[in-house]
Design an enzyme around this catalytic site. Structure first.
Site, PDB file in Angstrom:
ATOM      1  CE1 TYR A 142     -27.738  28.850  11.530  1.00  0.00           C
ATOM      2  CE2 TYR A 142     -28.553  29.753   9.476  1.00  0.00           C
ATOM      3  CZ  TYR A 142     -27.756  29.863  10.592  1.00  0.00           C
ATOM      4  OH  TYR A 142     -26.984  30.981  10.769  1.00  0.00           O
ATOM      5  CE  LYS A 191     -12.718  26.898  14.336  1.00  0.00           C
ATOM      6  NZ  LYS A 191     -11.627  27.890  14.372  1.00  0.00           N
ATOM      7  CG  ASP A 223     -10.939  30.729  12.683  1.00  0.00           C
ATOM      8  OD1 ASP A 223     -10.856  30.073  11.623  1.00  0.00           O
ATOM      9  OD2 ASP A 223     -10.393  30.360  13.738  1.00  0.00           O
ATOM     10  CG  ASP A 247     -27.036  33.424   8.194  1.00  0.00           C
ATOM     11  OD1 ASP A 247     -27.239  34.480   7.577  1.00  0.00           O
ATOM     12  OD2 ASP A 247     -27.722  33.061   9.170  1.00  0.00           O
ATOM     13  CG  ASP A 251     -25.709  39.208   7.179  1.00  0.00           C
ATOM     14  OD1 ASP A 251     -26.189  38.858   6.086  1.00  0.00           O
ATOM     15  OD2 ASP A 251     -26.402  39.412   8.197  1.00  0.00           O
TER      16      ASP A 251
END
Ligand code: NAD
Length: 363
Positions: A142, A191, A223, A247, A251
């Site tokens: 980001y 990851k 994942d 992020d 959620d």
């Protein structure tokens, strides 16, 4: 105590939900003899409209001069067409970076009264959902380089992700220290089978683990973590992860607890001046209708009292008032059961009524 609070109402449902949190803070100030001074700061789409900039320098300065910042939400379709560097969300990214708040703390906890609102199978919910996601907030993709170039007549977009050891170490320490205060289990999510940033992340976490022998460290690929959050959320105590993974996972975690409208967050850096905001966005689909759930923002205000102002009693009182209102059967539409027979047991209320009920229940 006297505290100066920078207040960012923002866009969409932001002004409605922040209004409820301020009502609650005013009641707390009266009851516990504190004085809260509010400084209204423009950020997001409303700041673009008024000042041509999602976070004018002067607004950032006012946030930095405050004891803490309470925020609603920013963004909306009205500003979809503006250039990338001018989007409302850029104001928020600049605020986080300007305040140096590198650690975002998002609890995923199911309120017993809302167990029926979780989309998960009851056999999973009854094992309990109570974990915290510690998300790195001012690094990673980001905050990397973003560009779109024309290469041989074709547009090519590039976003770069980078992390230094120091950036990983400081958020890693928050993860370990948070786990020390809870169930002493830390799951580091990355990851590392694909990304160099994740391999460095994993290496630093394992180096730090030697300094926190009382915490059990585990590794999980992002994942797999996305699957485990819905399959067996009871296994988690504290998750620590980088900006983008955090992020997305937070959620997901909010949805299994019933509604995104219930979840608060705190963002802290090296000082006690924090940024407190609900985890949801500006919900343009329900803005101005007085139906938004203000509880995530009210609980964010409670976190501000607890973590930045050292007012644990006052924060406890707000959380108890929220619990009492839920016990009494009041629900905003997002936390009403979908089944009409179940829904008949509850009373649907709007955003401002929910705020009033919480005030009435403040001891
Ligand atoms: P969103 O969180 O705004 O909404 C997702 C869904 O959840 C919608 O159906 C919405 O009605 C519902 N919802 C959200 N908050 C609620 C609440 N308090 N009570 C009841 N229902 C609620 O996400 P989105 O639709 O993807 O994004 C809308 C805008 O918000 C976009 O411009 C996005 O960039 C922005 N956004 C801002 C923030 C922030 O300010 N921190 C975070 C995420 C998204």
């Amino acid at each position: 105590m006297q505290k100066n609070i920078a207040v960012i109402r923002g866009d969409g449902i932001g002004p409605e939900i922040v209004e409820q949190a301020l009502k609650v803070l005013n009641k707390v100030a009266d009851a516990y003899s504190h004085t809260f001074h509010y400084d209204d700061v423009d950020m997001g789409g409303c700041a673009i409209d008024k000042w041509g900039d999602p976070l004018p320098e002067e607004m950032l300065k006012r946030c930095l001069a405050s004891d803490s910042v309470l925020m609603g939400s920013v963004g909306g379709p009205k500003w979809d067409g503006v250039p990338g560097h001018m989007r409302p969300e850029k104001g928020l990214l600049r605020l986080r970076a300007g305040m140096g708040v590198y650690s975002n703390n998002r609890p995923a906890k199911i309120w017993p009264q809302l167990a029926g609102a979780s989309p998960l199978n009851p056999s999973i919910v009854e094992k309990g959902i109570d974990f915290i996601i510690v998300r790195e907030l001012i690094g990673g993709v980001y905050f990397g380089k973003h560009e779109t170039e024309d290469k041989d007549g074709q547009l090519v977009a590039t976003d770069t992700m980078s992390y230094s050891e120091a950036e990983i170490e400081r958020i890693g320490r928050i993860g370990f220290e948070t786990a020390q205060k809870r169930g002493k289990k830390l799951c580091s999510v990355e990851k590392s089978n694909v990304l160099d940033c994740s391999r460095l992340w994993k290496k630093v976490m394992h180096r730090l683990a030697d300094e926190y022998p009382d915490v059990e460290l585990s590794d999980m690929l992002v994942d797999n973590c996305a699957m485990q959050i819905v399959k067996n959320p009871a296994q988690f105590d504290v998750i620590v992860t980088e900006n983008m993974f955090g992020d997305i996972l937070s959620d997901e975690a909010s949805m299994i607890t019933g509604s995104i409208g219930m979840i608060p967050s705190s963002s802290l850096g090296a000082t006690t001046c924090g940024l407190y905001e609900p985890i949801h966005g500006s919900a343009p689909d329900i803005a101005g209708m007085d139906v938004a759930n203000p509880i995530g923002t009210i609980l964010s205000a409670a976190m501000m009292l607890r973590f930045s102002f050292d007012m644990a009693r006052e924060a406890d009182a707000i959380e108890a008032a929220v619990s009492a209102v839920l016990d009494a059967g009041y629900r905003t539409s997002d936390i009403m059961p979908a089944d009409p027979a179940q829904a008949a047991k509850y009373q649907k209320v709007g955003c401002s009524r929910m705020g009033e009920l919480i005030i009435q229940n403040l001891a």
